[in-house]
Design a protein around this motif. Structure first.
Motif, PDB file in Angstrom:
ATOM      1  N   GLN A 220      34.513  -4.823  91.562  1.00 14.73           N
ATOM      2  CA  GLN A 220      33.600  -5.879  92.003  1.00 14.73           C
ATOM      3  C   GLN A 220      33.335  -6.877  90.868  1.00 14.73           C
ATOM      4  O   GLN A 220      33.332  -8.101  91.082  1.00 14.73           O
ATOM      5  CB  GLN A 220      32.303  -5.240  92.463  1.00 14.73           C
ATOM      6  CG  GLN A 220      31.183  -6.187  92.835  1.00 14.73           C
ATOM      7  CD  GLN A 220      29.941  -5.423  93.246  1.00 14.73           C
ATOM      8  OE1 GLN A 220      29.950  -4.626  94.193  1.00 14.73           O
ATOM      9  NE2 GLN A 220      28.857  -5.630  92.521  1.00 14.73           N
ATOM     10  N   GLU A 223      36.204  -9.222  90.050  1.00 14.82           N
ATOM     11  CA  GLU A 223      36.404 -10.276  91.041  1.00 14.82           C
ATOM     12  C   GLU A 223      35.232 -11.248  91.106  1.00 14.82           C
ATOM     13  O   GLU A 223      35.157 -12.075  92.027  1.00 14.82           O
ATOM     14  CB  GLU A 223      36.652  -9.646  92.411  1.00 14.82           C
ATOM     15  CG  GLU A 223      37.915  -8.799  92.469  1.00 14.82           C
ATOM     16  CD  GLU A 223      38.059  -8.033  93.772  1.00 14.82           C
ATOM     17  OE1 GLU A 223      37.084  -8.033  94.568  1.00 14.82           O
ATOM     18  OE2 GLU A 223      39.130  -7.441  94.008  1.00 14.82           O
ATOM     19  N   ASP A 224      34.312 -11.152  90.126  1.00 10.08           N
ATOM     20  CA  ASP A 224      33.095 -11.973  90.163  1.00 10.08           C
ATOM     21  C   ASP A 224      32.937 -12.742  88.846  1.00 10.08           C
ATOM     22  O   ASP A 224      32.163 -12.358  87.969  1.00 10.08           O
ATOM     23  CB  ASP A 224      31.886 -11.069  90.394  1.00 10.08           C
ATOM     24  CG  ASP A 224      30.603 -11.846  90.637  1.00 10.08           C
ATOM     25  OD1 ASP A 224      30.599 -13.076  90.434  1.00 10.08           O
ATOM     26  OD2 ASP A 224      29.593 -11.223  90.998  1.00 10.08           O
ATOM     27  N   ASP A 226      31.454 -15.488  88.204  1.00 14.81           N
ATOM     28  CA  ASP A 226      30.122 -16.068  88.010  1.00 14.81           C
ATOM     29  C   ASP A 226      29.193 -15.081  87.309  1.00 14.81           C
ATOM     30  O   ASP A 226      28.448 -15.449  86.397  1.00 14.81           O
ATOM     31  CB  ASP A 226      29.525 -16.491  89.356  1.00 14.81           C
ATOM     32  CG  ASP A 226      30.260 -17.675  89.983  1.00 14.81           C
ATOM     33  OD1 ASP A 226      30.934 -18.404  89.236  1.00 14.81           O
ATOM     34  OD2 ASP A 226      30.155 -17.844  91.205  1.00 14.81           O
ATOM     35  N   THR A 227      29.234 -13.811  87.733  1.00 17.50           N
ATOM     36  CA  THR A 227      28.393 -12.798  87.105  1.00 17.50           C
ATOM     37  C   THR A 227      28.829 -12.554  85.662  1.00 17.50           C
ATOM     38  O   THR A 227      28.008 -12.413  84.748  1.00 17.50           O
ATOM     39  CB  THR A 227      28.454 -11.485  87.899  1.00 17.50           C
ATOM     40  OG1 THR A 227      27.864 -11.694  89.188  1.00 17.50           O
ATOM     41  CG2 THR A 227      27.707 -10.355  87.188  1.00 17.50           C
TER      42      THR A 227
END
Length: 235
Positions: A220, A223-224, A226-227
């Motif tokens: 997760q 694939e993120d 922004d985080t």
């Protein structure tokens, strides 16, 4: 059932409120990674679990048993090993002596098998068996610190910044070794090197300003973007 549960723990160091309700869990047989910027509270979280920095609120349970109020030696006896950021070795003792101190007093066949397995994983330790740990290279010291925690027959290893100060080739070797250790025990890893830790980690939690702000499967986080950018400064 989770092996370790940290529920809303509060920790002060002097007048400073370092952990402000940290909560997360660690599943057995996995590598769980705590990410976060410097000063976020990651090391304090590990020290709080070990009882080195006592909590003032919240709960810590290991195998369903409350350990948050126990002294450090009692936490260790429950089966939690700790590899601190500074490795915590005895520099005037040899590799053999450092490991011998960490092994159970009754060195049965299982304990000796654990020692032999970790020496196969870290062959440098066998090569320099009688060398004092203060004379080892940085990478060899990190290997010994991890090996010492492992031979104590611990069900959970807390490992703090194992890549810090190591050459890239040694970082990769240490991380691959931790991945192998996962086959034998559970690992809670604090690590600044996102790219290495995200390769071997199963789950993650991000600590920011004394709180866990997000967490989940490592896939997760990969694939993120922004985080990653917001909390880790990684594009």
């Amino acid at each position: 059932m989770m092996l370790l549960n940290v529920e809303g723990i509060e920790t002060y160091i002097g007048q400073y409120h370092i952990l402000q309700g940290v909560s997360f869990s660690v599943a057995p047989g996995e590598i769980t990674v705590l990410f976060g910027r410097n000063g976020a509270g990651k090391t304090t979280t590990l020290r709080s679990i070990m009882g080195l920095t006592p909590i003032s609120g919240g709960r810590i349970t290991f195998r369903g048993e409350q350990i948050g109020t126990l002294p450090t030696y009692a936490v260790a006896r429950k089966g939690i090993g700790y590899v601190p950021e500074d490795q915590g070795l005895f520099p005037d003792l040899t590799i053999e002596e450092n490991l011998r101190l960490a092994m159970p007093a009754a060195r049965n066949e299982a304990a000796l098998e654990r020692r032999e397995w970790i020496l196969e994983l870290f062959p440098d330790l066998k090569t320099f068996w009688t060398r004092k740990s203060g004379h080892l290279s940085g990478g060899q010291k990190q290997m010994l610190a991890i090996a010492r925690a492992y031979v104590g027959d611990n069900e959970l290893l807390l490992i703090d910044e194992p890549s810090k100060g190591l050459a890239p080739i040694m970082v990769e070797k240490v991380m691959q070794s931790i991945e192998q250790i996962k086959k034998k025990t559970t690992v809670l890893l604090v690590e600044q090197n996102y790219f290495m830790a995200s390769t071997i980690g199963d789950r993650y939690f991000i600590v920011d300003e004394g709180r866990v702000v997000t967490g989940g499967p490592m896939k997760q986080l990969k694939e993120d973007p922004d985080t990653r950018k917001r909390y880790l400064g990684i594009a």
